[in-house]
Design a protein around this motif. Sequence first.
Motif, PDB file in Angstrom:
ATOM      1  N   GLN A 120       0.815  -1.222   0.000  1.00 35.46           N
ATOM      2  CA  GLN A 120       0.000   0.000   0.000  1.00 35.46           C
ATOM      3  C   GLN A 120       0.850   1.275   0.000  1.00 35.46           C
ATOM      4  O   GLN A 120       0.305   2.376  -0.066  1.00 35.46           O
ATOM      5  CB  GLN A 120      -0.957  -0.002   1.204  1.00 35.46           C
ATOM      6  N   ASP A 121       2.179   1.135   0.106  1.00 30.13           N
ATOM      7  CA  ASP A 121       3.035   2.322   0.141  1.00 30.13           C
ATOM      8  C   ASP A 121       3.197   2.928  -1.258  1.00 30.13           C
ATOM      9  O   ASP A 121       3.141   2.206  -2.259  1.00 30.13           O
ATOM     10  CB  ASP A 121       4.418   1.964   0.694  1.00 30.13           C
ATOM     11  N   LYS A 122       3.419   4.239  -1.293  1.00 31.11           N
ATOM     12  CA  LYS A 122       3.634   4.910  -2.589  1.00 31.11           C
ATOM     13  C   LYS A 122       4.964   5.653  -2.519  1.00 31.11           C
ATOM     14  O   LYS A 122       5.294   6.219  -1.481  1.00 31.11           O
ATOM     15  CB  LYS A 122       2.547   5.942  -2.867  1.00 31.11           C
ATOM     16  N   VAL A 123       5.674   5.637  -3.643  1.00 31.38           N
ATOM     17  CA  VAL A 123       7.023   6.214  -3.622  1.00 31.38           C
ATOM     18  C   VAL A 123       7.206   7.262  -4.713  1.00 31.38           C
ATOM     19  O   VAL A 123       6.796   7.065  -5.859  1.00 31.38           O
ATOM     20  CB  VAL A 123       8.089   5.114  -3.818  1.00 31.38           C
ATOM     21  N   SER A 124       7.837   8.341  -4.317  1.00 36.92           N
ATOM     22  CA  SER A 124       8.238   9.380  -5.264  1.00 36.92           C
ATOM     23  C   SER A 124       9.761   9.298  -5.372  1.00 36.92           C
ATOM     24  O   SER A 124      10.460   9.440  -4.375  1.00 36.92           O
ATOM     25  CB  SER A 124       7.809  10.726  -4.682  1.00 36.92           C
TER      26      SER A 124
END
Length: 780
Positions: free
Chosen positions: A71-75
Amino acid sequence: MTTMIADTREEKIATIEALDARLRWLSAWTVHNANHLRSKRDGLKVGGHQASCASMTAIMAALYFHALRPQDKVSVKPHAGPVLQAIHYLLGNQTLEQLQKFRALGGAQSYPSRTKDTIPVDFSTGSVGLGVAITAFSSLVQDYLIAHGAMAESDAGRMISLMGDAELDEGNIYECLIEGYKHDIRNCWWVVDYNRQSLDSTTADRMFRRFDDIFETCGWRVVTLKHGKLQRAAFARPGGKSLEDWIENCPNADFAVLTYQGGPAWRERLLADIGSKAHVKKLLDSFDDDGLAALMTNLGGHCIASLMDAFDSADDDRPTLFIAYTVKGYGLPLAGHKDNHSGMMNPAQIDQLRETLGIKAGQEWDPFSGLGGNMAARLKNFVDESVLAKKPLEALPKPVPVPAHFPVPTGETQSTQAAFGHVLLDLAKSSEELADRIVTTAPDVTQTTNLGGFVNQRGLFRRSQVADIFREAKIPSAQKWAAHASGQHIELGIAENNFFLLLTSLGLAAPHFGTRLIPVGTVYDPFISRGLDALNYGCYSDSHFLLVGTPSGLTLGPEGGAHQSINTPLIGMGQPGLAYFEPAYADEVALFMRWAFEYLQEPDGSSVYLRLSTRQISQEGRTDETWQEDALKGAYWLRPPAPGTEAAIVFTGAIAPEVLAAWEELQYDIPGLGVLNVTSPDLLHRDWSATKAARWTGGQATACHADVLLSKLSPNASIVTVIDGSPAALSWLGGVRAMRVSPLGTDRFGQTGDLPDLYHAYRLDKDAIIDAMAELYLRR
Ligand SMILES: Cc1ncc(C[n+]2csc(CCOP(=O)(O)OP(=O)(O)O)c2C)c(N)n1
Ligand SMILES: [Mg+2]
């Protein structure tokens, strides 16, 4: 079940270390291929950033193959784009062809792009700083969705930015920190690739510890990863304390120079500085030159074990800054050189690197080349089993239904801004699902942009309740400012960068979190420029929101030049991913808002910008709805011309009364004179250029809307164009059917005044329109 390579933590560390080396290789080779091997046709340098990638491969390996949850999002920092490509290549999500076309048309993009890349990209990056701050706003949006019951708390992901240290110089980072503190954001990680190099230079030593202070003040936990495990082991040996102190006090620039020079230089300098201290010489002698170089550059950000420990330690939802010390160009011959930002390995150097990494010539693209069948299979298995491989694809939930008609605010005279407020207020009072999905926001201009009615109905959003003290004290006020978890207005301080980033995050709620939100943001029209790069970023990310710029133009009157927007029509026309409308009448406002709420939910839709005004003007007594279809295409005949008439007045927005007054007077001299109301110079112009292009790109060569409308006039007709803004927004219309144009509008700064004085001084009044028409006739 296949055997996992990493049964123990030690094995896992070793496996991720092997992946780190793969990523360093593949990212460097992707850039090398694009610059040295692919054929060139234009003599331009292709570019790419091998040193920026190498600086971050360990951080990315540890994050993606250890700490990340589905569920994590990365930039990802823009210049580490090739590392992200390499990760997805190892996962089988990226093709060889795409990597070979890195920075070529249709290939892997130079910087991660949500819309252009074929791999999943959570956040686009490129303009430094913005890709960092966006994660804080997305964590706020996630909290909003949890509070509104659209997501379970247990599904909350971390919004993670992998950032360059020079991004810490961008002001928008600090604007975001302050706003984030006010909103008590959580589940946000920023991991700084602290290589102490930017594009031009080595960064100032004076900033050491200051970042900790700034972030801690804003409620963040700061975790510093300064040393890797090799260094920590050396510090524990006799003489180690002296070595540790020396590193602690070594200026950034000295460290970089020695890193570039390598083992012998390290030895010479260390012996000179601390060789006479107890046990130091013996400690240094126990390393050969390569070993000493490896020891001295074994910083926390290159040590998989230290990175895993650090990520594991932050196991709650507190926002956390990881400062991971790194060497720019780690493991490459470019390491530490101050010019390495765009520096590239030459063919001999990349060959040398390939050999060091045990990759055979001709197998450069083989994901697990040189590892031996067994090891390669086990590494592949580890990658395939990683959480990342199971990350869900972005969802595209169904559109939220939009009512077929919005009631038109009533009143003989109205302003477009007030009409906007009324339409929203009506929605807020309704039980439409659309109203529940609207989230409003403004950078401290909620009341003065007519959002107040909506906020009174729907409340401010706060995770924890904040009472309206004025109301409780029974002090009369038009504003009910109680804040609670079901509120739908997110209050922002005056920082237009934050405003646009929040709108961007809200607009990405559907792909990111599976629930559509309908973001509506208001800002004083001139201050759009203040957040322009963030607006561009939002549009580039294909986020869809409704932007309202109000009040606009000279029509702001006594507020004066600093508040009068002039070039925003050109911004509206020039900004891709943003459809600009400038209504004159209240019924147009209702029409465009309804259209916008549908359009911004369409996959091929975009954000929409309404440029509004506080000027109250007489409304048109409409007898039918036939004008609407044309108005939605960008223009309609407010006073249709007699067929073949020689002239028309073409206008946009709040100066409609001056236009109609001139029309009345000119009718005697020019019977059948038409008045064209351009509701969207943007759509009209796009349609014109697209129609022209279609002839050559396989589309149908039909007439564009502007052409159809202007064809009602004589081929020799002349037009006066008038807008309270840059005249170029309309003057181009003369080119559609080769008509002479006299353009009216503002092209110098405004000033204080009442409307008659200002319209006279800036030639936007009735007389100016009549003079402009006369001039066209005289020159015939
Ligand atoms: C807003 C903006 N200004 C300038 C640039 C040009 N630029 C690209 S990278 C960079 C420096 C990046 O340094 P850092 O963030 O430390 O990254 P790294 O050292 O890891 O490459 C600059 C100035 C940019 N991309 N965006
Ligand atoms: Mg840097």
